[in-house]
Design an enzyme around this catalytic site. Sequence first.
Site, mmCIF file in Angstrom:
data_model
loop_
_atom_site.group_PDB
_atom_site.id
_atom_site.type_symbol
_atom_site.label_atom_id
_atom_site.label_comp_id
_atom_site.label_asym_id
_atom_site.label_seq_id
_atom_site.Cartn_x
_atom_site.Cartn_y
_atom_site.Cartn_z
ATOM 1 N N CYS A 1 -50.164 -18.071 -7.369
ATOM 2 C CA CYS A 1 -51.021 -19.028 -6.513
ATOM 3 C C CYS A 1 -50.267 -20.128 -6.207
ATOM 4 C CB CYS A 1 -51.859 -19.700 -7.506
ATOM 5 S SG CYS A 1 -53.031 -18.315 -8.181
ATOM 6 N N ASP B 1 -48.914 -16.309 -19.808
ATOM 7 C CA ASP B 1 -47.899 -15.741 -18.796
ATOM 8 C C ASP B 1 -46.889 -16.954 -18.114
ATOM 9 O OD1 ASP B 1 -46.743 -13.837 -16.923
ATOM 10 O OD2 ASP B 1 -48.356 -14.135 -15.449
ATOM 11 N N TYR C 1 -55.270 -4.784 -9.514
ATOM 12 C CA TYR C 1 -54.850 -5.924 -10.272
ATOM 13 C C TYR C 1 -56.039 -5.744 -11.702
ATOM 14 C CZ TYR C 1 -54.792 -10.831 -11.387
ATOM 15 O OH TYR C 1 -54.280 -12.176 -11.978
ATOM 16 N N HIS D 1 -53.915 -11.067 -16.515
ATOM 17 C CA HIS D 1 -54.529 -12.428 -16.552
ATOM 18 C C HIS D 1 -55.880 -12.620 -17.049
ATOM 19 C CE1 HIS D 1 -51.040 -13.086 -13.472
ATOM 20 N NE2 HIS D 1 -50.927 -13.802 -14.545
#
Length: 688
Positions: free
Chosen positions: A29, A266, A171, A174
């Site tokens: 991001c 993470d 994906y 997360h």
Amino acid sequence: MPSRYDILFRPIKIGPVTAPNRFYQVPHCNGFGWRMPKGLAAMRGMKAEGGWGVVCTEETEIHHTSDLSPFFEGHIWNDDDIPSLQMMTNAVHKHGALAGIELSYNGRDASNLYSRAVPFDLFSRGLVGGSGYEPGQSRAATKDDLKHIRKWHRNAAIRAKKAGFDIIYCYAAHNLTLAFHLMSKDNDRADEYGGSLENRTRFLRELIEDTKEAVGDTCAVAVRFAVDELLGADGMKFDGEAHDIVAMLAELPDLWDVNVSPWKNDSTTSRFEKEGNQEKYISFVKKLTTKPVVGVGRYTSPDSMVSAIERGIMDMIGAARPSIADPFLPNKIKAGRHEDIRECIGCNICVTGDTRFVPIRCTQNPTMGEEWRRNWHPEMIAPKKSEDEILIVGAGPAGLEAARALGQRGYHVVLTDAKREAGGRVALESALPNLNEWRRVIDWRLTQIQKIPNIYFYPSSPMTAKDILEAGAPHVILATGAKWRRDGMGRYLSRPVQGNAKIFAPDDFLESGGLPPVFQQQAAELQKILIYDDDHYYMGGVLAELLAQNGYEVTLVTPAPSISYWTQFTLEQDRILKRLHKLNVTLLADHFIASHTPTTATVTNVITSTESTLACDAIVMVTDRIPNDALYHELKPALVEGKLKSLRIIGDAEAPNIIAQAIFSGHLAAREFDELIDPDVTPFKVER
Ligand code: ADP
Ligand code: SF4
């Protein structure tokens, strides 16, 4: 000549495409998102220019029902999004790298505040996107809904191919995305998408198969999968179901990009985890698949990178933060310039671009996020425009960066500091518990300064206004820092707190390299310490940790609604709280300090105004700082009288802020030197 690092530069086949080397900028991001595609493309292109073999997007929403607002992530909702994404793929391809896109379909983690669509999830449950506490619930996705989502994913993959992407992600990491939620043990749906692990994995399998079928002829299909949620038996476990999932899907994708989840696990800060911390979780993956494996772990050392590949942990070195701190890391390794690598310090200021909805910024790399709007390059800078000499007073982060960048421009720079050691606040703060990696801010700059013959550094040289004028440099930059207040004034209190308690400020700890000597000298009298934190970033929590570790009874009081409030934006708050709880620090939010005596502090609830009295032997005020700007005011007349050509105050001396802002301020001063700056004109391009 063959080198130990050659392995990092071996091309590797990923399905139908080939990456030129092993440097893989994983999706990250950045706060630009769909809103600022030009800034985004320039930032990604810089990574490719610096040698990253693969450069990916951030999570990219495939449909308006997976709208991640208020965050700014990527959009690939329809064909209108293709031109913006093409800017990025073109910027990346220009330098021979592959472009990857992380297609994302989120469940209840999409708050849909902008689209106002109803999010789909396993069942109807409270939304966790946005603030984490947005009112509203998802609806249970029916089998038809899942069919639709598969179609949207397929269409997005086709659009991504049109936009020029080489690697297309499915994906499931997360703790985000419907595919990940469906794999959860909580998924007890009665249909073929719930119950057994095979059923729970069905949706991800279908997404991979659909994507391969749609674009797999020319694009690689990657899976990003979180192999552990660090929740023990309640969550995904690397030696539990994650192992079985990878075993089931082993050869299906063209690449496995594996990590731990959620984001705070993470992207851990250096205060909590060190380089390579994810290896123990991800190392099983390569044993189960012949496909390339990418992993992350804030690798900045070329030797650790080589070792991770040689030990069979991963095939490609994944990086978000190391590529932000140094977009040119791969090229520097290739050229054998290891000492020039600007190593990430693991502070997560970059993360706050996303969490505060603004373009990404970085402590180590002041050009990050400025590539398009200011045309800043991390390695290049305009040459000098005059032969004028510049005197910089103060070698903290602001002064060091100003000196380094002006020196790089070719100017004759004299840098002085009162102390024997350079680094200012960073040198001092990095001695606090677990902040030692922050020294990299100083180390990198000193290494560069040593290489530039036109920079002259004079430590142990305190400067008065008279000294400065006598030194004779026509240009003066003051980077003299700031000192912490002791009177309690800050965001909450605009008047000094009344009382006669023993008062300390962070400077007492910083100057002592830990506990001030008086804590030992008066050990019997100093037992209960109250920290009043109106700063809200790391300092209050770090000092609480230091004191508690040394056996003091610590109470941390803050007027904010939570402890170390701002660290939620660097993803650290939970870990800080866990550590403080473990150390038995008493935590008291929503209170300001009203008055004190040598043995007590009166604190007032900011909501109810209820007063309480706490026993304490001393108070540490972590509130505002006072800029050291006296020299500036003393020298101002010399500027007016023409004895100086220019006078500039930068960093904390101008306005106290985070280290990243001091570095930025120093860099800006260097870039703007010898330029005519019109204060009426916005100094950067604005995307509209
Ligand atoms: P910043 O974060 O803005 O770089 P710091 O507080 O980290 O600020 O650094 C300021 C540095 O300036 C310190 O190392 C301090 O010793 C030095 N300094 C402050 N005043 C003077 C002065 N009058 N002469 C020389 N050095 C000074
Ligand atoms: Fe690393 Fe901090 Fe820069 Fe992020 S902001 S890349 S954590 S140095």
